[in-house]
Structures are given as C-alpha cells and as structure tokens.
Design a protein around this motif. Structure first.
Motif, mmCIF file in Angstrom:
data_model
loop_
_atom_site.group_PDB
_atom_site.id
_atom_site.type_symbol
_atom_site.label_atom_id
_atom_site.label_comp_id
_atom_site.label_asym_id
_atom_site.label_seq_id
_atom_site.Cartn_x
_atom_site.Cartn_y
_atom_site.Cartn_z
ATOM 1 N N GLN A 1 22.268 89.747 25.007
ATOM 2 C CA GLN A 1 20.874 90.403 25.452
ATOM 3 C C GLN A 1 21.016 90.835 27.026
ATOM 4 N N GLN A 2 20.390 91.817 27.214
ATOM 5 C CA GLN A 2 20.210 92.748 28.402
ATOM 6 C C GLN A 2 18.889 92.372 29.065
ATOM 7 N N THR A 3 18.582 91.939 30.258
ATOM 8 C CA THR A 3 17.361 91.644 31.019
ATOM 9 C C THR A 3 17.412 92.356 32.466
ATOM 10 N N SER A 4 16.428 92.492 32.892
ATOM 11 C CA SER A 4 16.293 92.582 34.529
ATOM 12 C C SER A 4 17.043 91.769 35.242
ATOM 13 N N ASP A 5 17.510 90.765 35.141
ATOM 14 C CA ASP A 5 18.161 90.028 35.676
ATOM 15 C C ASP A 5 19.560 90.983 36.108
ATOM 16 N N ASN B 1 18.189 111.428 32.648
ATOM 17 C CA ASN B 1 17.871 110.121 33.255
ATOM 18 C C ASN B 1 18.921 109.515 33.367
ATOM 19 N N ILE B 2 20.003 109.338 32.423
ATOM 20 C CA ILE B 2 21.183 108.549 32.490
ATOM 21 C C ILE B 2 22.140 108.881 33.729
ATOM 22 N N PRO C 1 27.975 99.566 30.158
ATOM 23 C CA PRO C 1 28.965 100.577 30.627
ATOM 24 C C PRO C 1 28.565 102.079 30.326
ATOM 25 N N LEU C 2 28.904 103.074 30.960
ATOM 26 C CA LEU C 2 28.746 104.460 30.825
ATOM 27 C C LEU C 2 29.120 104.628 29.422
ATOM 28 N N LYS C 3 30.350 104.324 29.332
ATOM 29 C CA LYS C 3 30.990 104.684 27.959
ATOM 30 C C LYS C 3 30.175 104.339 26.842
ATOM 31 N N GLU C 4 29.903 103.025 26.694
ATOM 32 C CA GLU C 4 28.904 102.727 25.536
ATOM 33 C C GLU C 4 27.593 103.099 25.636
ATOM 34 N N VAL C 5 26.961 103.396 26.568
ATOM 35 C CA VAL C 5 25.718 104.152 26.524
ATOM 36 C C VAL C 5 25.760 105.654 26.022
ATOM 37 N N TYR D 1 19.283 99.701 34.301
ATOM 38 C CA TYR D 1 18.275 99.933 33.566
ATOM 39 C C TYR D 1 18.605 100.928 32.377
ATOM 40 N N ALA D 2 19.622 100.734 31.750
ATOM 41 C CA ALA D 2 19.950 101.604 30.695
ATOM 42 C C ALA D 2 18.940 101.810 29.854
ATOM 43 N N ASP D 3 18.446 100.901 29.239
ATOM 44 C CA ASP D 3 17.475 101.182 28.159
ATOM 45 C C ASP D 3 16.293 101.768 28.647
ATOM 46 N N TRP D 4 16.036 101.663 29.768
ATOM 47 C CA TRP D 4 14.724 102.204 30.120
ATOM 48 C C TRP D 4 14.766 103.833 30.439
ATOM 49 N N ARG D 5 16.192 104.471 30.333
ATOM 50 C CA ARG D 5 16.450 105.715 30.708
ATOM 51 C C ARG D 5 16.163 106.586 29.293
#
Length: 462
Positions: free
Chosen positions: A25-29, A80-81, A35-39, A65-69
């Motif tokens: 799980q990804q969090t603000s921490d 954005n990314i 990874p850019l490739k995964e995104v 903050y990948a999700d927020w982009r």
C-alpha cells in the motif's frame, strides 16, 4: 454544477486514486512513490493507449504522489506525471505516444509566436528599437562571458601549403584562440584577383562529416571562384577539434562562448590580411551554424551581410548547448533568436527556410516581424526570405544557390562563376592542419575539457 454531476465526478476521481493494484500500500509517508515504468504501464492499460519508451528512459526514475497525478483526460495525466521529471510525450497518432526528454528549446508554434509578439510590443519605431538593442548587446556579451575579451595568444596561425584547383586555391589554417586552444579551418581564395576582396565566414553546422562534407566544399569553393575569400571552420569539439576534446564536450554550455570567441579571432586574422576588404564582410551557416551566424552578426558590427540557413525560428531556440547553453535568451526580460536576428538591421540579411524543420512557418510570422524592424530604417528590401516548402533540413543546392545570389548582390561578386561542376571534392585528410593522425598538433595544446575550463578561467581573470 448539479448534485448528480458532482457525485459522478467525485466518484471518478476516487476510482482513479484507488485504481492501482500493487503489492504494498502506498501512503504519504512514501510520497505515494512508484517506479515510472510501473506508472506508464498502468496508464497504458487504463486509457487503452501505447507509450513507446526505452529501458534507459525509465530506469531508476520514480513518480512521487503518483496516484494524485491522474486526471480523467490522458493528456493532462501524462503532463502531470512527466513534467516534474523534465519529460514529455509526443503524440504520433491516435492512442499512440512516444516518451522523450523535455526540450526547453522547442516551444509550441503558437506560444513561440505569442512570445515574439510580447517582445515586439516593447518598441514601435527606430528610436525605441535602438534603445532595445542597447539593452540587448551588452547583456549578450555578458551571458557569453565575453564582456571583456581575453588576451589573444601572440602565436602566428599555422598554415599548410597551398592547393590549386580550377579557379580557386585552398590552404588549411589553425588559429590559437586561447593558450593551447586551436580552431581549424580551410581558407578558399580566387585563383586570380586584384586588389582587395570580400571575406565570408562559413562556420560548420551539425551535420555528419563536419566541414569536410561536399556541400561545405562546394559552397566555399564556389564563393572563392565568385571572387571572395571564404573560410570554412569547425565548431568546438567538432571536426579536427576532436584531437583536443571528446565529442560530448561539444554539448557543454561553454562551447557557445568558445565558438563566439573563435569567430572573433578568425575575423581578426582574416581582416588583417592585406587583400581583405574590411567593408565587404559576410557570414553564412546552416542549422547550428545558422544560429551562430545570427549571434555573431548581432555581436560584431564588422559583419556587413549575413545568411542564416535552416536555423531561425521564434519557437525553436537551438537544440544544442552550443546554441542555447549560455543564458543569452534571458537578456533584457527575455529575447529569442528572431529578435537577435533583427539586431542585424539594417544590414542585408537572408533567411533560408524549408518545410521540413522548425523554419517551416518562417514566412507566416517571423519574417513579417523582421520586415517591420527593417522598415524602421526604410530598408525592407535588405531583409529577404527564400522559403523551400518541399525541402528538408540541409544545405542543399537550392539553398546554396540562394546564398550565392544574395552574397553576390551585396558583396559585389561575379555570378557568372556560379558553377559547382568546377569544384574538386577533396578527401577529408587533405583538409587537416595537424596531419593524418594529429601528429603535428603542438606539444602545448590543451587536452580535455578540464584543462580548457582552467585556461578559460585564467584568461578571464587576467
């Protein structure tokens, strides 16, 4: 906005934020770091698009903050990314993109035009334009670190034996422009002439085979047969300069300053010759050498006629650090290459453009701007544009013919001698100054960029 529409939009954003399926799980921490490739893989699946990229482009690159982009729109999402990574995509066709580095020197056409319009709004007559030039000129020199030229070495140029051809001669020349730093070229002259003759600088562009290319030889030899002395010379860390530096050094910002200093030193030498007509001096170059042609004409009033070829555009600032590496474009609340070209006014200038590069729209916006500036001096006839919409980025025969005619018109050359069939194309090593393997390079010559930086720093402080 209606309540139902608001709920629908909010639901869409929530789905986007939780659409990743990852093992941890990804969090603000962790700043939602991925990874850019995964995104990019996820973007392709989510939006049903194809994004071309190499492993080298994405390895060890991360999106925080990948999700927020993410946005509902694919183009906004990719912007954005990628923008924080100084990257972008080029849309090749519907649903197909290609990843590339952000190009600070390349603007969308409309934005480039709008920027030129903003710049041009600062003056409306000759007096206001001259005031603008007075702000630009010293700033350009300061940006190049050439406000005070370093002392010239006392050495004499190194000159090879003369080679004789049909209507012209050639000698190779190396000029020491800083201690241990040489700029090399070939000087073409008419085989027979009387009195003083015009001088034409021919800096090399970014094409393969440097100044040894046939088109360079055709151009300089033909200009010589027409009655001028034409000097063809290397860019920094280009051509024979590679005896002293690595090719990667050409893409360092200092290359821009070294090239400018080199042209000043070359002109100093050529105009010191007893047969040089100091009132008839021209310069022409293509691509990166076209940018250099414009810059040198703006900086050096000794140049009376200029012809930048496939180079100048309000939406392209020069893709090599040797054109845009030093902050000249930040001068006087920002400038661009078209305004710098305008600094030649009212001296005669020819822009050669084509349909296959960033000069494709020269006649539509940039050339009318230049006509306006020349109009301040009642010299609109001194600015010309030859546009070749069916041609691409080269210094081909039609472009050379345009330059021949223009130089003949303003430097009083013989158009009857425009005949490239009379030119002998020499082998590359015939044009070397320092021998086939560099064995004649002086022992005190600089080797490597670190030595150059030290020499440059010393030269500027003495």
């Amino acid at each position: 906005m209606k309540k139902a529409q608001l709920i629908t939009r909010l639901t869409g954003y929530i789905c986007l934020l939780f659409s990743f399926t990852t093992s941890a799980q990804q969090t603000s921490d962790s700043a939602y770091k991925r990874p850019l490739k995964e995104v990019l893989e996820h973007v392709q699946k989510k939006y049903n698009v194809k994004i071309k990229y190499t492993d080298a482009q994405v390895t060890d690159k991360w999106v925080t903050y990948a999700d927020w982009r993410y946005r509902p729109d694919i183009d906004a999402t990719l912007s954005n990314i990628l923008t924080p990574l100084d990257m972008k995509v080029k849309k090749e066709k519907e649903n197909s993109y290609k990843l590339s580095a952000y190009e600070y020197y390349r603007w969308p056409v409309q934005e480039g035009w709008e920027e030129l319009d903003r710049i041009a709004a600062q003056y409306n007559d000759q007096s206001q334009w001259e005031t603008r030039k007075q702000a630009l000129s010293p700033c350009l020199l300061q940006a190049l670190q050439l406000s005070h030229l370093p002392a010239a070495p006392a050495s004499k140029p190194i000159i090879t034996a003369e080679r004789k051809f049909d209507g012209y001669t050639v000698r190779n020349i190396a000029i020491e422009i800083l201690p241990g730093l040489y700029i090399n070229g070939s000087l073409y002259k008419p085989a027979q002439y009387k009195g003083k003759i015009p001088v034409i600088l021919n800096p090399d562009g970014h094409w393969q085979h440097q100044r040894y290319r046939p088109d360079c030889q055709y151009r300089c030899a033909t200009l010589a047969r027409m009655g001028a002395m034409a000097f063809s010379y290397d860019l920094f860390a280009w051509g024979e300069s590679l005896l002293q530096f690595e090719e990667k050094d050409h893409r360092r910002s200092l290359a821009m300053s070294i090239q400018a200093l080199g042209s000043v030193r070359i002109l100093d030498y050529l105009l010191s010759l007893k047969d040089a007509d100091t009132g008839r001096v021209g310069i022409t170059g293509g691509s990166g050498a076209g940018s250099h042609t414009v810059l040198m004409t703006a900086l050096d009033d000794r140049i009376k006629v200029s012809a930048p070829v496939v180079a100048i555009s309000s939406y392209f600032y020069g893709g090599c650090p040797c054109e845009s590496g030093m902050p000249i474009h930040a001068c006087a609340n920002r400038t661009d290459n078209v305004e710098i070209a305008a600094m030649a006014a009212p001296r005669p200038q020819l822009l050669v453009s084509d349909g296959g590069d960033w000069t494709d729209k020269t006649p539509e916006h940039d050339f009318p701007y230049l006509q306006k500036i020349y109009g301040y001096y009642d010299k609109t006839g001194n600015i010309e544009n030859i546009h070749l919409p069916a041609e691409g980025h080269d210094f081909g025969i039609n472009k050379r013919n345009a330059v021949y005619q223009f130089m003949a018109k303003y430097l009083k050359l013989n158009t009857g001698s425009i005949d490239e069939s009379k030119v002998t194309i020499e082998k590359e090593n015939a044009m070397y100054v320092f021998g086939d393997k560099g064995e004649l390079l002086p022992a005190h010559a600089i080797h490597g960029f670190e030595q150059l930086e030290a020499t440059w720093k010393s030269a500027l402080t003495h």
